[in-house]
Design an enzyme around this catalytic site. Structure first.
Site, PDB file in Angstrom:
ATOM      1  N   GLY A 154     -75.401  29.996  57.911  1.00  0.00           N
ATOM      2  CA  GLY A 154     -74.469  29.735  56.815  1.00  0.00           C
ATOM      3  C   GLY A 154     -73.115  30.310  57.174  1.00  0.00           C
ATOM      4  N   GLY A 214     -70.140  29.993  55.100  1.00  0.00           N
ATOM      5  CA  GLY A 214     -69.191  30.021  53.990  1.00  0.00           C
ATOM      6  C   GLY A 214     -68.464  31.357  54.002  1.00  0.00           C
ATOM      7  CG  HIS A 274     -68.516  27.268  34.169  1.00  0.00           C
ATOM      8  ND1 HIS A 274     -67.613  26.712  33.319  1.00  0.00           N
ATOM      9  CD2 HIS A 274     -67.846  28.217  34.860  1.00  0.00           C
ATOM     10  CE1 HIS A 274     -66.436  27.287  33.501  1.00  0.00           C
ATOM     11  NE2 HIS A 274     -66.552  28.207  34.432  1.00  0.00           N
ATOM     12  CB  SER A 291     -60.076  25.912  35.387  1.00  0.00           C
ATOM     13  OG  SER A 291     -59.761  27.260  35.164  1.00  0.00           O
ATOM     14  NE  ARG A 342     -67.238  31.607  33.934  1.00  0.00           N
ATOM     15  CZ  ARG A 342     -67.048  31.662  35.242  1.00  0.00           C
ATOM     16  NH1 ARG A 342     -68.061  31.908  36.048  1.00  0.00           N
ATOM     17  NH2 ARG A 342     -65.861  31.458  35.769  1.00  0.00           N
ATOM     18  CD  GLU A 356     -74.390  30.999  44.433  1.00  0.00           C
ATOM     19  OE1 GLU A 356     -73.478  30.448  45.066  1.00  0.00           O
ATOM     20  OE2 GLU A 356     -74.963  30.460  43.464  1.00  0.00           O
ATOM     21  NE  ARG A 386     -70.272  34.160  40.138  1.00  0.00           N
ATOM     22  CZ  ARG A 386     -69.145  33.513  39.821  1.00  0.00           C
ATOM     23  NH1 ARG A 386     -68.008  34.167  39.654  1.00  0.00           N
ATOM     24  NH2 ARG A 386     -69.150  32.187  39.657  1.00  0.00           N
TER      25      ARG A 386
END
Lengths: 247, 636
Positions: free
Chosen positions: B39, B41, B265, B283, B329, B424, B434
């Site tokens: 990975g 990222g 979210h 957003s 959230r 993550e 989070r």
């Protein structure tokens, strides 16, 4: 709605490709172009046929993975978006849609609509960075940067590396891609120590990969999904010239 | 049994002492070690570059064609740090405190404090790399505020912070590739972990272009392979984001921690049809000016402009007068679901609520709204075909981030010696919820500033160790991988991979989504294994194993999601409390708020794989709070 797709199918870089025609029914205008392709592929699987291979990932226009030539336009006819952001409501009911991969010598076809773009990584390896190690860096606010320069650097840095610029250029030039990185770093104080080598080395790597020259047609800036201006190519030319004169 | 290796001593000195007491590898000995990183990222690329700079030989793997494609790139809002540049009383301790509280007291104090401590180094590092963060006219860095904090500590690069930070880590990585210190393997997917004498010593990959199965050996293995939100099929993750590397490691002995804790979210574009392939986040900043409402009358399908003010329920403003539309959230998501479940949902599906900017346009003028949110409004219009300046946006919550992940100790090592988990993919720092702008911070903290200090402690004891792919553990793992692939192709049933994945997603969304209860979870635990059987007897994967085959790639990932999905449900059933993103309907206050049970559930649930078709075994790591007092979050 219904559309007729004419899709480029090619098994690998060596084999010869050809267009195949697929009528697609029951398309909803809310679907994205790729969701329409997903639906077609699911049907191909159930019919024991090989699904159409295409590159895609984030499906929100930022990762730069996707890229199709649609009716002769990189990422389709709408400006400022990637292929994954294209929706079916942008097409007419019954329309014939021609779908092709990016075509450039430096991007061999892997399968169908997927091409190999590792040449872009190699150009970046040649100098698309500031040589700092992890740790030992000064406090972030110790390097003041005029807002105007920071904003312009950000305009250039927003390049997603999708290669629409190359695909649409009649010369298959990668100048807008290279210019975006050189311009981003030459506008910032952090980029100054390696400024000359960067311009020279990235241009050299670009040439080695077999990309063509820029003849200022401006097609790249029209098709760039992040609308990066060709004024950055102007800056790249100046950077290259200055660096060459300094030897 | 679980040793989290948290150092003793005062909170603020733990990391400093730990760094000093960890063993080091001599500079000239570092080149004798090979490290595999899966990975690339934010976490993986930053780790690969930093370890290579130190002199280790790094082999980096990605299923993408380039490290720059990783989904870290999609993060919009920003990255937190305790710089206190705005002079608004921020500090390392405050960032630590906000993160612990925002996580609803389900994370470790020591880990979170360390995260806050290194946050400032990250910003320094990124600026030195040339990341074009937003600046003020005087040339210094600009900050903005985000949910869950009363200070402005978020650094940002327009709405593309993740992109710029990833390109920064990528630039550090390509520099090491150019030096030959990192060998990057593009389009290689890790399909299994190889253990020798119980320690992680390599991986088996599939070359996604040629289908070739290959072994790779190393002295240590690092997974930075992201979260598992795509178990739900629909999420804000990228299409290829998956849990296979983590799940394969779990099946080889790495404990999986808090798998039920996922973040939904609240402001995403709702599902339009059954063909939808992913969900797009809008957003969180929109809730600063948009007002959330639903019609008071159930099933009211009139055009919103025909619904008068007194026929509307601005339910967040009604329920939470002090925070209003800016509740965290988890709360905003749950209330939207509740309204839709009660029949007040809008749009064709009834699974959406309005986010209305009419008042904002009237108050500030359309020009200001265009300036603040223009790009988001354009994105919304491009996807839905509706103009949010004229008609309220329709939004609905979507799966976004997974706080759960492989269990790690303070060194980021899993329960398998030599196997490290970053970003993550691990569970460590966000507890049960989070905060915004903290994912980028954690990924880069792990890669730039934590792993490079902790991995030496393990490697120093392995000086002279030679690991070869000639070891029979590799050939055995390779043959397991090949058998599995051949099984997948030979089933040749009647259902596509996506079809089964969608069914799994629906089961998880209905029963292990925003609100969970005992009977729903039991239903999921009953139906997921049946779906797994259906998958292994009736899936259809066309093509062959030894060439590019995207259907085969998807099939392998879905097979693992099916097993992980069951564990998510089991963990949720076990956690008889509500905390952060995990809301058990049985455990709520009279006002329908989450009710934690600190007495019985102040622990990390770490699950051990006991064999196929056997239930996983639960291990508890008790969470000890020596510095913060546990309180109930209230947003009334």
């Amino acid at each position: 709605m219904k559309v007729i797709l004419k899709v480029w199918r090619q098994n690998n870089a060596e084999s010869q490709g050809a267009f195949e025609t697929y009528p697609v029914d029951n398309v909803s205008e809310d679907m994205s172009f790729f969701e329409m392709m997903d639906m077609l592929n699911d049907q191909l699987v159930l019919d024991e046929k090989t699904p159409i291979a295409f590159d895609h990932d984030c499906r929100e226009g930022i990762c730069g993975t996707c890229g199709l030539f649609i009716n002769g336009r990189a990422h389709g006819k709408i400006r400022g978006i990637t292929t994954c952001q294209l929706h079916m409501r942008s097409f007419e009911d019954g329309e014939t849609i021609i779908v092709e991969p990016w075509r450039a010598k430096a991007f061999p076809v892997i399968r169908d609509l997927i091409v190999e773009r590792t040449s872009f990584d190699r150009i970046m390896e040649a100098g698309g960075y500031v040589s700092v190690k992890t740790g030992g860096t000064p406090d972030a606010n110790a390097i003041p940067i005029a807002k105007r320069n920071a904003d312009e650097a950000m305009d250039a840095a927003s390049c997603i590396g999708c290669a629409a610029c190359v695909a649409t250029c009649k010369n298959s030039s990668a100048m807008l891609f290279v210019a975006a990185k050189v311009s981003h770093l030459s506008l910032l104080p952090q980029g100054q120590p390696e400024r000359n080598e960067r311009a020279l080395n990235m241009i050299e790597a670009m040439d080695e990969e077999g990309f063509g020259n820029c003849t200022n047609t401006g097609a790249c800036e029209i098709e760039c999904p992040k609308e990066i201006s060709i004024s950055h190519i102007g800056r790249l030319n100046r950077e290259f010239l200055k660096a060459s004169l300094k030897g | 049994m679980l040793n989290n290796k948290i150092p003793s001593g005062p909170l603020a000195e733990k990391w400093t002492h730990h760094k000093f007491s960890s063993k080091l590898v001599n500079p000239s000995n570092k080149r004798k070690y090979d490290i595999i990183i899966v990975g690339t990222g934010l976490a993986g690329a930053s780790a690969a570059a930093s370890l290579a700079e130190l002199g280790y030989n790094v082999q980096a793997f990605s299923y993408h064609e380039s490290p720059r494609r990783a989904h870290s790139i999609a993060a919009q809002g920003g990255i937190n740090a305790a710089k206190n540049y705005p002079n608004d009383s921020d500090s390392i301790y405050r960032l630590f405190y906000d993160t612990i509280k925002g996580g609803d007291y389900r994370s470790r104090e020591a880990n979170v404090y360390r995260l806050a401590e290194v946050s400032n180094n990250i910003i320094d590092q990124c600026v030195a790399q040339g990341i074009p963060f937003a600046r003020e006219y005087g040339g210094l860095l600009d900050n903005r505020s985000f949910g869950g904090a009363q200070v402005s500590r978020t650094f940002y690069a327009r709405g593309q912070t993740g992109q710029q930070l990833l390109l920064g880590a990528y630039s550090a990585l390509v520099r090491q590739m150019n030096r030959g210190q990192v060998k990057f393997h593009p389009r290689h997917e890790m399909l299994d972990l190889v253990l020798i004498d119980g320690e992680a010593k390599g991986i088996v990959t599939r070359n996604l272009i040629t289908g070739e199965i290959q072994s790779h050996s190393a002295n240590a293995v690092v997974l930075a392979t992201g979260g598992y939100g795509n178990a739900f099929f629909l999420s804000t993750n990228a299409m290829a984001s998956n849990a296979t590397a983590a799940w394969r490691a779990h099946k080889k002995g790495a404990f999986f921690a808090n798998p039920c804790i996922t973040q939904i979210h609240p402001t995403c574009i709702p599902v339009a049809s059954g063909h939808q392939s992913k969900l797009t986040l809008m957003s969180e900043s929109l809730r600063n000016d948009g007002r959330v409402w639903v019609p008071k009358k159930k099933g009211d399908k009139r055009h919103p402009s025909e619904i008068t003010e007194d026929e509307r329920d601005y339910y967040l403003e009604r329920l939470y007068p002090s925070f209003g539309n800016l509740v965290p959230r988890d709360v905003a998501s749950r209330r939207a679901k509740e309204m839709c479940d009660l029949g007040h949902g809008v749009g064709e599906t009834g699974l959406a609520v309005f986010l209305d900017f009419a008042d904002a346009i009237e108050r500030m003028g359309k020009d200001v709204v265009v300036q603040k949110y223009g790009n988001l409004f354009d994105m919304y219009k491009q996807i839905t075909g509706e103009d949010p300046y004229e008609i309220p946006m329709r939004i609905y919550p979507a799966v976004h981030y997974t706080m759960g992940g492989l269990w790690v100790d303070y060194n980021l090592m899993s329960t398998i010696p030599g196997l490290y988990i970053l970003g993550e993919a691990n569970f460590s720092d966000h507890g049960a919820n989070r905060l915004g702008a903290s994912a980028l911070m954690q990924g880069l903290a792990d890669g730039y500033f934590i792993l490079p200090y902790t991995i030496g402690d393990y490697l120093s004891g392995k000086l002279g160790e030679v690991v070869s792919i000639e070891n029979e553990a590799f050939s055995k793992t390779e043959s397991d991988v090949k058998n599995r692939i051949n099984n997948l192709i030979s089933i040749n049933g009647n259902r596509t991979v996506d079809d089964i994945h969608k069914e799994l997603g629906l089961i998880l969304w209905e029963n292990v989504g925003m609100a969970r209860n005992k009977s729903g979870l039991e239903k999921a635990i009953d139906s997921i294994p049946k779906l797994k059987d259906e998958f292994w007897s009736n899936v259809k994967v066309t093509g062959v194993a030894d060439e590019l085959n995207p259907e085969l790639e998807k099939a392998g990932r879905v097979a693992d999601f099916l097993e992980l999905g069951e564990l998510m449900a089991r963990d949720a059933l076990n956690r008889e409390e509500s905390c952060g993103g995990h809301f058990r309907e049985e455990h709520q206050t009279e006002e329908n708020e989450a009710k934690r049970n600190d007495k019985d559930f102040s622990f990390v649930a770490a699950w051990e794989h006991k064999g196929n078709n056997l239930p996983a075994e639960l291990h508890k790591e008790k969470l000890i709070f020596e510095n913060v007092e546990l309180t109930t979050r209230s947003y009334k």
